[in-house]
Motif scaffolding. Sequence first.
Motif, mmCIF file in Angstrom:
data_model
loop_
_atom_site.group_PDB
_atom_site.id
_atom_site.type_symbol
_atom_site.label_atom_id
_atom_site.label_comp_id
_atom_site.label_asym_id
_atom_site.label_seq_id
_atom_site.Cartn_x
_atom_site.Cartn_y
_atom_site.Cartn_z
ATOM 1 N N LEU A 14 76.825 -158.084 -14.424
ATOM 2 C CA LEU A 14 78.278 -158.010 -14.284
ATOM 3 C C LEU A 14 78.747 -156.672 -14.838
ATOM 4 N N GLN A 16 81.045 -154.577 -17.202
ATOM 5 C CA GLN A 16 81.755 -154.796 -18.451
ATOM 6 C C GLN A 16 82.677 -153.602 -18.683
ATOM 7 N N LEU A 59 85.989 -159.822 -13.964
ATOM 8 C CA LEU A 59 85.524 -160.778 -14.972
ATOM 9 C C LEU A 59 86.306 -162.080 -14.868
ATOM 10 N N MET A 60 87.604 -161.968 -14.607
ATOM 11 C CA MET A 60 88.442 -163.155 -14.422
ATOM 12 C C MET A 60 87.976 -163.952 -13.209
ATOM 13 N N PHE A 62 85.131 -163.970 -11.885
ATOM 14 C CA PHE A 62 83.836 -164.576 -12.244
ATOM 15 C C PHE A 62 84.055 -165.846 -13.053
ATOM 16 N N ALA A 63 84.933 -165.755 -14.078
ATOM 17 C CA ALA A 63 85.168 -166.895 -14.963
ATOM 18 C C ALA A 63 85.757 -168.069 -14.195
ATOM 19 N N GLU A 64 86.578 -167.759 -13.189
ATOM 20 C CA GLU A 64 87.242 -168.807 -12.413
ATOM 21 C C GLU A 64 86.409 -169.275 -11.233
ATOM 22 N N ASN A 65 85.173 -168.754 -11.135
ATOM 23 C CA ASN A 65 84.262 -169.192 -10.061
ATOM 24 C C ASN A 65 84.790 -168.890 -8.689
ATOM 25 N N PHE A 68 82.399 -162.807 -7.399
ATOM 26 C CA PHE A 68 82.276 -161.715 -8.360
ATOM 27 C C PHE A 68 81.484 -160.550 -7.802
#
Lengths: 185, 185
Positions: A14, A16, A59-60, A62-65, A68
């Motif tokens: 990912l 960063q 990243l958001m 990714f976090a929320e599926n 990404f």
Amino acid sequence: MFSYKIDDDTELSLFQPRHAEELNALVTNNYEHIKEWSAWLKEKDRPIENTQDFIKRNLMQFAENKGFEICIWYRGEIAGQIGYNYFDWNDRRTELGYWLGASFQGKGLITKSCRALIDHAFNELKLNRVEIRCGFENTKSRRIPEKLGFKEEGVIKQAEWLHDRFIDLVIYATLANEWQANKGL
Amino acid sequence: MFSYKIDDDTELRLLETRHAEELDALVTANYDHIKEWAAWLKDTESPIEQTREHIKRNRMQFAEGKGFNIFIWYQGKMVGKVGYNFFDWDNRQTELGYWLGASFQGKGLVTKSCRALINYAFNELKLNRIEIRCGVENTKSRKIPERLGFREEGILRQTEWLHDHFIDLVVYGMLASEWRDKNKS
């Protein structure tokens, strides 16, 4: 910290926040090369904030599926980007997108990275369909799904506005049961 | 898709919502063992939705750069957790927390995982200080920072409410410069 190792030279991770400078520099140095087929790249001197925002948003996502973008690392340098443009969990479908710095071409990085993302999509995420859409004239890009054994399903006319004109997109797709059968080989 | 490889048997991974069932099963199977020293574990059975929400919140925390929990996979099974409870970017510090399924003890999994997190915190995140806080009576847990060479800095009395009583916590600290010196030799 987390990565997916493709081989001794290549890994995926990912993006960063601390990667912003290197990513922005790669995009800027490859402006003409990337812009040719990417509607998202508008300015020659891309402000670092655009890249920082992209990394945060990614990243958001990714976090929320919801999908990404991943960094392709070649011998410790950022070589390009590949990603799941979205996840449609109802229809169990995703679409891959990718670009590569010009000097990293010819090493099979995109093909290997796509293979990893497709394996992950079918085996771990239990999706059913992976699409790749390419500009009709973008022969380099079209070679990727063709090499991977995707089926060419059709041409969508004037599907995308690319800077100053509409372009046609070819849709390629592979299904879970097809991929298991031929593993893109 | 992404993991951090510790050795041939052990890797660290962020959780996805599809891991909720396995996490629930691990926590349930180790309820008494974890509850003994973990204030967060209250219900014998929490609905699977709660676990999925917990995983989502953790991914958000990761995306927002506020800290994150990672899970330890041993020989393909989820066996425990290590994590950065928070990131204090102003003061450049973090605190590690961990728990392990009872049957996976004695293999050095938490020590190795903490070592990976410490290296990442100092080398990549450029933090300055890492803390580990343990219940004074929690001898097993205290062995981790002691083994890793942390300095015992003090005891905070009656500083945590553990289910039905206050407990004292020992604070262990490690500075970036100390870790560097330790790893030179």
